[in-house]
Scaffold this active site. Structure first.
Site, PDB file in Angstrom:
ATOM      1  N   ASP A 141       0.871  -1.163   0.000  1.00 39.91           N
ATOM      2  CA  ASP A 141       0.000   0.000   0.000  1.00 39.91           C
ATOM      3  C   ASP A 141       0.917   1.225   0.000  1.00 39.91           C
ATOM      4  OD1 ASP A 141      -2.388   1.633   0.473  1.00 39.91           O
ATOM      5  OD2 ASP A 141      -1.637   1.815   2.520  1.00 39.91           O
ATOM      6  N   ASP A 175      -0.175   5.126   1.056  1.00 38.64           N
ATOM      7  CA  ASP A 175      -0.424   6.088   2.132  1.00 38.64           C
ATOM      8  C   ASP A 175      -0.489   5.392   3.485  1.00 38.64           C
ATOM      9  OD1 ASP A 175      -0.904   8.613   0.550  1.00 38.64           O
ATOM     10  OD2 ASP A 175      -2.406   7.309  -0.353  1.00 38.64           O
TER      11      ASP A 175
END
Length: 237
Positions: free
Chosen positions: A12, A14
Site C-alpha cells: 500500500d 499512504d
C-alpha cells in the site's frame, strides 16, 4: 518453496510507505465541508484506505443525507486540490526507501498498489524519490474495484508476473488486510497508519510491525531468505 516460485511484496502507499494519512484526512474533511457536511476527524480516519466510492458512501450513510452526482464530483475535486496543497508536509515513513532498496538488492520484486488515483499517487510516490513511470504502480484507475476488494493486489501481482499466493501484502489499514485475505495473499500490518495491532491482526495480518524500518529489521520473519538474515551455527569442536 520451489525454484520456479518467486516471492514478491505488494505495498500500500499512504500510511505504509509515506506518512500521508492525516493529510488525506484533513483533505477529505475540507472536501465534505465544501458541500456542507461536517464530520469528526476520527470518523474520516477510520475509512482511509477504502476506495473513494465506498469511502464516500460510508460517510454519507452516517449523515443520512443524500448527495447529487455534482456534489460527489465537487468532493473529489476539493479533496485532490487540498491534498495537493498539503503534499509539502508529507514525508517518507522511517525505513521506507531503505526497505524498497533492500528488496531490490535481494532480487525480490515489489510493487505499489493504492486506492488513490494516478494523479495523486504520482505526486506521493515522488516523495519517496521514485518516478511513478519507472516502478510497478497500480492505482484506482487500473482496476474495476479498489480496497477492500482484492483487485489492486491481484493486478499488482500480475504486473510483476508472480502468483498472488506467493506474495506478501504490506499495509496499514484493516481494508488492506481484508483485500489481501480476499486475494489469498499473506498480509503484514504496519502501525504507521493509525490502526492498532489488535485490529490489524483480527483483520488477517500475519505479523504487525511499527513501520517500514521495523519490517526491514524483521524480514526473516516474513519469509525472506538471504545470507544477510541467516544465522550459521559453528560446528562443535
Amino acid at each position: 518453496m520451489g525454484d520456479d516460485r518467486r516471492m514478491a511484496f505488494l505495498f500500500d502507499l499512504d500510511g505504509t510507505l509515506v506518512d500521508s494519512v492525516y493529510q488525506h484526512v484533513v483533505a477529505w474533511r475540507e472536501a465534505l465541508e465544501a458541500i456542507g457536511i461536517e464530520l469528526s476527524i476520527w470518523r474520516i480516519h477510520r475509512r482511509i484506505g477504502m476506495s473513494g466510492g465506498l469511502f464516500l458512501a460510508g460517510l454519507l450513510r452516517e449523515t443520512g443525507r443524500a448527495v447529487t452526482a455534482e456534489e460527489i464530483r465537487r468532493v473529489q475535486q476539493v479533496h485532490a486540490e487540498t491534498y495537493g496543497r498539503l503534499l509539502g508536509q508529507v514525508r517518507p515513513l522511517p525505513g521506507a526507501r531503505e526497505l524498497l532498496d533492500e528488496l531490490t538488492r535481494l532480487g525480490i520484486p515489489w510493487a505499489i498498489a493504492t486506492s488513490g488515483r494516478l494523479e495523486s499517487a504520482r505526486k506521493t510516490v515522488a516523495v519517496l524519490g521514485l518516478d511513478a513511470d519507472q516502478i510497478p504502480l497500480v492505482t484506482r484507475d487500473h482496476v474495476r474495484h479498489a480496497k477492500p476488494d482484492p483487485d489492486l493486489f491481484l493486478a499488482a501481482a500480475e504486473r510483476l508476473g508472480v502468483e498472488i499466493g506467493e506474495s506478501v501484502v504490506v499495509g496499514d489499514s484493516v481494508w488492506d488486510m481484508l483485500a489481501a485475505r480476499r486475494a489469498r495473499a499473506l498480509s503484514v500490518g504496519l502501525l504507521s497508519g493509525g490502526y492498532g495491532a489488535g485490529e490489524l491482526l483480527e483483520a488477517g495480518a500475519y505479523r504487525v510491525y511499527d513501520d517500514p524500518a521495523d519490517l526491514l529489521r524483521h524480514l526473516d520473519e516474513v519469509g525472506v531468505r538471504a545470507a544477510d538474515y541467516e544465522w550459521t551455527l559453528a560446528e562443535p569442536s
